[in-house]
Design an enzyme around this catalytic site. Structure first.
Site, PDB file in Angstrom:
ATOM      1  NE  ARG A   1      -3.723  -2.377   0.146  1.00  0.00           N
ATOM      2  CZ  ARG A   1      -3.464  -3.556  -0.426  1.00  0.00           C
ATOM      3  NH1 ARG A   1      -2.367  -3.713  -1.171  1.00  0.00           N
ATOM      4  NH2 ARG A   1      -4.291  -4.571  -0.308  1.00  0.00           N
TER       5      ARG A   1
ATOM      6  CB  SER B   1      -9.194  -0.708   4.080  1.00  0.00           C
ATOM      7  OG  SER B   1      -9.730  -1.921   3.583  1.00  0.00           O
TER       8      SER B   1
ATOM      9  CD  GLU C   1      -5.624   0.652   2.773  1.00  0.00           C
ATOM     10  OE1 GLU C   1      -6.181   0.342   1.712  1.00  0.00           O
ATOM     11  OE2 GLU C   1      -5.274  -0.193   3.625  1.00  0.00           O
TER      12      GLU C   1
END
Length: 324
Positions: free
Chosen positions: A183, A232, A302
Site C-alpha cells: 500500500r 479500508s 490507509e
C-alpha cells in the site's frame, strides 16, 4: 466560518491562465467530492480538459501556491477547515478512458474506475485483473498507493506509469521506479499520474468471470458497500489483520458523533448521516489509541487525510496517547 477565498486566488493569476481550457471553481465544496460526504472547501479546484491542458496550467501556476491532487475521492478525508491553494481533480472525460495497448496490455486513465479496467480485461480474455473489481477507487489512486485486494495488487500488473510534475514536465516511470511496497509507492509526492499501462495474460473468459463474481460476492457480503465510507481505514500491520485488532479492542460499531466503525466490517469507517470530518478523524484516532492500548500495535491510516483542522478542533495522533 469561511476558511478560503478562491476568487481572490483565481484573480491573482492574471493572464497566466489565459490558455487554460479546463474548469476553475473557487471555494469548491469537497463534501461533494469525497465518498464520506464530509469536509471543507478547496480554495480553488481545477479540472483539466486533458493532459496538455494540465501541463499548460502547471506551467502557469506560481511556485508559492500550494497544490493538492485528488481522484474520485473514494479513499479520502478532507478536514473541515478546507484545503489551501489549488486542488487538481482530473476529469473523467479527459482521464477516464481504458483501451487495449498491445497483446494482453491495457492502458487506463487515472480517473478510470478500477472495476472498469477489470471489465476491459474480461472482455478481451486477459487474466490477472479480477482483484481490481473489488477496489472502490480509480487507477490514479491505485498507482500512488499500490492498491490491491483478494490476493492481487497493482505492482503485479503495472508496466509503466505516466505522470506530470509540478513544473509541467511529463515523466514515464517503470514499475521499478515506482518503488512499490505494501500500500505504498516511493514515487515523488509531487507527481500527478495521468495514466498507466498494465499487462496480464491470456485466460479463459469464463474463468475470469468466476474470479470477478467471487470478488464481488465477497465485497458485498462482508463490506458496507452501500454506506458513505472510504474503504479500508487502516493498513494491515505485518502479520496481523487490522479488523481483528479493532474487533479485539472492542471497537466494532463504536460511534463518535455521526461517525461509526462499521458493525459489518470494523475496519470500515462510515458516515451514518451528518458526520463532520472532525467526527470521522477523531473516531479513527480513538480506535488507533484503543488498539495500541490493547495490543501494543500502532495502526497506520490507509485513508488519506488532507487539509486544515478548524481552529480549536485539532486532533492529535492517537489522541495524544503516548505510544513510545
Amino acid at each position: 466560518m469561511k476558511q478560503v477565498d478562491g476568487q481572490k486566488l483565481l484573480e491573482s493569476f492574471g493572464d497566466a491562465m489565459k490558455d487554460v481550457r479546463g474548469r476553475m471553481t473557487p471555494d469548491a465544496p469537497m463534501d461533494r467530492v469525497t465518498w464520506f460526504h464530509a469536509g471543507g472547501l478547496a480554495e480553488l479546484m481545477f479540472q483539466p480538459h486533458d493532459v496538455d491542458d494540465l501541463v499548460t496550467f502547471l506551467k502557469g501556476l506560481p511556485d508559492d501556491v500550494p497544490l493538492t491532487v485528488v481522484g474520485v475521492g473514494s479513499n479520502l478525508l478532507v478536514r473541515d477547515g478546507g484545503i489551501r491553494g489549488v486542488v487538481v481533480r482530473l476529469s473523467a472525460k479527459g482521464f477516464g478512458d481504458v483501451e487495449l495497448a498491445g497483446e494482453n496490455r491495457i492502458k487506463a486513465g487515472a480517473i478510470c474506475p478500477d472495476k472498469n479496467l477489470s471489465a476491459m480485461a474480461l472482455d478481451n480474455g486477459i487474466g490477472g485483473f479480477a482483484f481490481y473489481y473489488g477496489i472502490p477507487g480509480s487507477i490514479g489512486g491505485a498507482l500512488r498507493m499500490n492498491a490491491g485486494a483478494n490476493g492481487g495488487d497493482t505492482s503485479e500488473r503495472l508496466i509503466e506509469a505516466h505522470a506530470v510534475d509540478r513544473k509541467g514536465n511529463i515523466h514515464v516511470l517503470s514499475k521499478a521506479e515506482m518503488g512499490y511496497a505494501y500500500r505504498h509507492s516511493s514515487a515523488p509526492e509531487g507527481l500527478i499520474f495521468t495514466h498507466g499501462v498494465f499487462e496480464g495474460y491470456a485466460d479463459d473468459k469464463a474463468k475470469i468471470r468466476q474470479e470477478m463474481d467471487a470478488v464481488r460476492h465477497h465485497r458485498e457480503t462482508v463490506q458496507p458497500v452501500r454506506e458513505k465510507t472510504g474503504g479500508s481505514t487502516f493498513k494491515n500491520p505485518e502479520g496481523h489483520s487490522a479488523w481483528v485488532l479493532i474487533d479485539e479492542a472492542g471497537c466494532r460499531g463504536v460511534l463518535n458523533g455521526g461517525a461509526q466503525m462499521s458493525p459489518l466490517h470494523c475496519n470500515f469507517m462510515i458516515n451514518t448521516g451528518q458526520a463532520t470530518a472532525h467526527d470521522l478523524e477523531y473516531l479513527g484516532e480513538m480506535v488507533r489509541a484503543r488498539v495500541f492500548e490493547h495490543s501494543g500495535i500502532k495502526l497506520e491510516w490507509e485513508i488519506k487525510r488532507l487539509g486544515n483542522f478548524m481552529p480549536g478542533l485539532e486532533i492529535k495522533p492517537f489522541l495524544g496517547v503516548t505510544t513510545e
